[in-house]
Design an enzyme around this catalytic site. Structure first.
Site, PDB file in Angstrom:
ATOM      1  N   ASP A 175      68.666  31.483  62.574  1.00 29.97           N
ATOM      2  CA  ASP A 175      68.991  32.566  61.652  1.00 29.97           C
ATOM      3  C   ASP A 175      70.510  32.611  61.370  1.00 29.97           C
ATOM      4  O   ASP A 175      71.311  32.516  62.296  1.00 29.97           O
ATOM      5  CB  ASP A 175      68.543  33.884  62.320  1.00 29.97           C
ATOM      6  CG  ASP A 175      68.471  35.047  61.350  1.00 29.97           C
ATOM      7  OD1 ASP A 175      68.448  34.812  60.130  1.00 29.97           O
ATOM      8  OD2 ASP A 175      68.432  36.205  61.828  1.00 29.97           O
ATOM      9  N   ASP A 200      73.573  30.725  55.639  1.00 29.49           N
ATOM     10  CA  ASP A 200      73.981  31.971  54.985  1.00 29.49           C
ATOM     11  C   ASP A 200      75.384  31.796  54.411  1.00 29.49           C
ATOM     12  O   ASP A 200      76.372  31.917  55.122  1.00 29.49           O
ATOM     13  CB  ASP A 200      73.947  33.129  55.987  1.00 29.49           C
ATOM     14  CG  ASP A 200      74.346  34.448  55.324  1.00 29.49           C
ATOM     15  OD1 ASP A 200      74.648  34.439  54.112  1.00 29.49           O
ATOM     16  OD2 ASP A 200      74.350  35.471  56.026  1.00 29.49           O
ATOM     17  N   GLU A 237      70.551  32.410  50.931  1.00 28.74           N
ATOM     18  CA  GLU A 237      70.659  33.844  50.646  1.00 28.74           C
ATOM     19  C   GLU A 237      71.532  34.079  49.417  1.00 28.74           C
ATOM     20  O   GLU A 237      72.597  33.492  49.271  1.00 28.74           O
ATOM     21  CB  GLU A 237      71.240  34.597  51.852  1.00 28.74           C
ATOM     22  CG  GLU A 237      71.406  36.096  51.565  1.00 28.74           C
ATOM     23  CD  GLU A 237      71.585  36.953  52.823  1.00 28.74           C
ATOM     24  OE1 GLU A 237      71.160  36.535  53.911  1.00 28.74           O
ATOM     25  OE2 GLU A 237      72.157  38.050  52.695  1.00 28.74           O
ATOM     26  N   HIS A 282      66.142  40.714  55.012  1.00 26.87           N
ATOM     27  CA  HIS A 282      66.921  40.912  56.241  1.00 26.87           C
ATOM     28  C   HIS A 282      67.139  42.410  56.447  1.00 26.87           C
ATOM     29  O   HIS A 282      67.095  43.187  55.494  1.00 26.87           O
ATOM     30  CB  HIS A 282      68.278  40.218  56.126  1.00 26.87           C
ATOM     31  CG  HIS A 282      68.179  38.732  56.277  1.00 26.87           C
ATOM     32  ND1 HIS A 282      68.682  38.064  57.361  1.00 26.87           N
ATOM     33  CD2 HIS A 282      67.603  37.803  55.502  1.00 26.87           C
ATOM     34  CE1 HIS A 282      68.442  36.778  57.238  1.00 26.87           C
ATOM     35  NE2 HIS A 282      67.780  36.579  56.112  1.00 26.87           N
ATOM     36  N   GLY A 306      65.444  44.665  58.689  1.00 26.37           N
ATOM     37  CA  GLY A 306      64.188  45.423  58.701  1.00 26.37           C
ATOM     38  C   GLY A 306      64.280  46.760  59.431  1.00 26.37           C
ATOM     39  O   GLY A 306      63.492  47.672  59.172  1.00 26.37           O
TER      40      GLY A 306
HETATM   41  P1  13P Z   1      67.895  44.449  61.754  1.00 24.50           P
HETATM   42  O1  13P Z   1      68.771  44.307  62.945  1.00 24.50           O
HETATM   43  O2  13P Z   1      68.338  45.516  60.806  1.00 24.50           O
HETATM   44  O3  13P Z   1      66.450  44.597  62.111  1.00 24.50           O
HETATM   45  O4  13P Z   1      68.049  43.083  60.924  1.00 24.50           O
HETATM   46  C1  13P Z   1      67.756  41.840  61.524  1.00 24.50           C
HETATM   47  C2  13P Z   1      68.037  40.703  60.600  1.00 24.50           C
HETATM   48  O5  13P Z   1      68.113  40.845  59.409  1.00 24.50           O
HETATM   49  C3  13P Z   1      68.224  39.360  61.181  1.00 24.50           C
HETATM   50  O6  13P Z   1      68.541  38.368  60.266  1.00 24.50           O
END
Ligand code: 13P
Length: 401
Positions: free
Chosen positions: A81, A103, A133, A208, A210
């Site tokens: 990620d 990213d 992204e 992203h 969430g």
């Molecule tokens: P949150 O920490 O808001 O759940 O976002 C996680 C994220 O987007 C990882 O790429």
């Protein structure tokens, strides 16, 4: 089991649901995520964020991630990620990840397109989907948006179409009003924009940030076209709260695992991933590693053999998709071949990329082929899903009903 990640998200896109990509930083989170997903039979993406790599031993954690990904009957991908550079993606391709993100969303259009295109060519040559992204989601993993501010830059649907065409990225992370971590105020999501993005962009869409959305917002997000939802802050908060007040580490860990499992089960249900595991297994081919094996005899001097092996471990062990490499010598002097190279490549595409890599060719022509005139080379597919798993010999515990 690991499955082809392209097909994994394509299934979600066609069927109109979202798969959770849960960022994890230790084996307690890993166990919680797998337990929660198994409880509701949801496909799942195990995700490690580059910004978190100073929190744990990545190589050691990846051994555990691979072992559990291969052992669970659920269809699984392992995602890198928020990768920051091609060099970091090259490294990730050797550690067992099956999909990669670059990213470059903080850069201008031209730089973002150029960097994402190169990363997509790199990743796709290895059979790994590349997530790009476009737009800006404020904040950073594990650090609230308040500490990493900046205006939300919403993704424009027409620009998104051009971005995907120009870069060739397999998945697109879009900005429609979420932020990483906690919000300062009420999140206001632009669902109309997400619906337009789904219509204009023909690839799976990633959300992203969430954490902090309501059940209704999640349901609407999925209806409007989210196919992968990244989730982290809520998991670590819930785990922390569950562990608080327990004086002992073993009890804290147990409570944290249970809290994470419950949240993963809850969100997988909300996002429509629950119950999809069987359908995905029918749709997505298994992810199969390749064992590249060479038996050879050596016709030159011992010092040249030494140099050839040392250089080989250095050069070949650094090439994309090479997950493991070993040089061997026959145990018995009367064996028909006295020496061995064996290496595990991520999958057949990575094997092909390895064969064609000029660094491999240059090394082989200069050091290996002149002395290893007598040799047999065979590439084997790992037919058992747990073949590459260091603990494959241990019986898997029975999953919870
Ligand atoms: P949150 O920490 O808001 O759940 O976002 C996680 C994220 O987007 C990882 O790429």
């Amino acid at each position: 089991m690991l499955v082809d990640p392209f097909a994994l998200l394509e299934h979600a896109r066609r069927q109109g649901y979202a798969i959770g990509a849960y960022d994890l930083i230790d084996t307690a989170m890993l166990e919680g995520i797998i337990q929660g997903a198994e409880r509701v039979a949801a496909p799942v993406i195990l995700s490690l964020a580059e910004a978190h790599l100073d929190l744990f031993d990545e190589q050691a954690l990846m051994m555990a991630v691979l072992a559990m990904a291969q052992r669970t009957p659920l269809p699984v991908a392992i995602h890198y990620d928020h990768g920051s550079s091609l060099e970091r993606l090259e490294r990730a391709s050797r550690l067992g990840y099956t999909s990669l993100m670059l990213d470059a969303s903080h850069l201008g259009w031209d730089e973002n397109v150029a960097a994402t295109r190169v990363a997509a060519e790199f990743a796709h040559r290895l059979g790994m989907p590349l997530e790009g992204e476009l737009g800006y989601v404020p904040g950073e993993e594990g650090r609230d948006a308040e500490l990493h501010p900046g205006e939300i830059r919403y993704t424009d649907p027409e620009e998104a179409r051009a971005f995907v065409t120009e870069t060739g990225c397999a998945w697109l992370a879009v900005s429609i009003g979420t932020v990483h971590g906690r919000f300062r105020g009420e999140p206001r999501l632009d669902f109309t924009r997400l619906r337009r993005l789904r219509e204009t962009v023909g690839v799976p869409l990633v959300i992203h940030g969430g954490t902090g959305l309501s059940e209704d917002q999640f349901k609407e997000l999925v209806r409007a076209g989210a196919h992968k939802i990244n989730y982290y802050t809520a998991l670590v908060e819930l785990a922390g709260q569950a562990a608080l007040g327990r004086g002992r580490w073993d009890q804290m860990r147990q409570a944290a695992v249970a809290a994470i499992a419950a949240e993963v089960a809850r969100t997988s249900c909300l996002w429509g991933a629950a119950g999809q595991a069987d359908a995905v297994r029918r749709f997505a081919a298994p992810w199969v590693a390749v064992e590249h094996v060479i038996y050879y005899n050596w016709s030159r001097s011992d010092p040249e053999l030494q140099t050839m092996q040392t250089r080989g471990l250095e050069v070949l062990g650094q090439l994309p998709g090479v997950q493991r490499i070993a040089a061997g010598r026959a145990e018995r002097a009367d064996a028909p071949y006295q020496y061995l190279w064996t290496m595990t490549l991520a999958n057949p595409q990575a094997m092909q990329a390895f064969r064609n890599d000029p660094r491999h060719q240059d090394y082989a022509n200069a050091y290996f082929r002149p002395g290893a005139v007598e040799r047999i080379t065979i590439d084997f597919l790992h037919i058992h899903p747990q073949s590459a798993c260091p603990t494959a010999g241990l019986a898997a515990p029975t999953p919870e009903p």
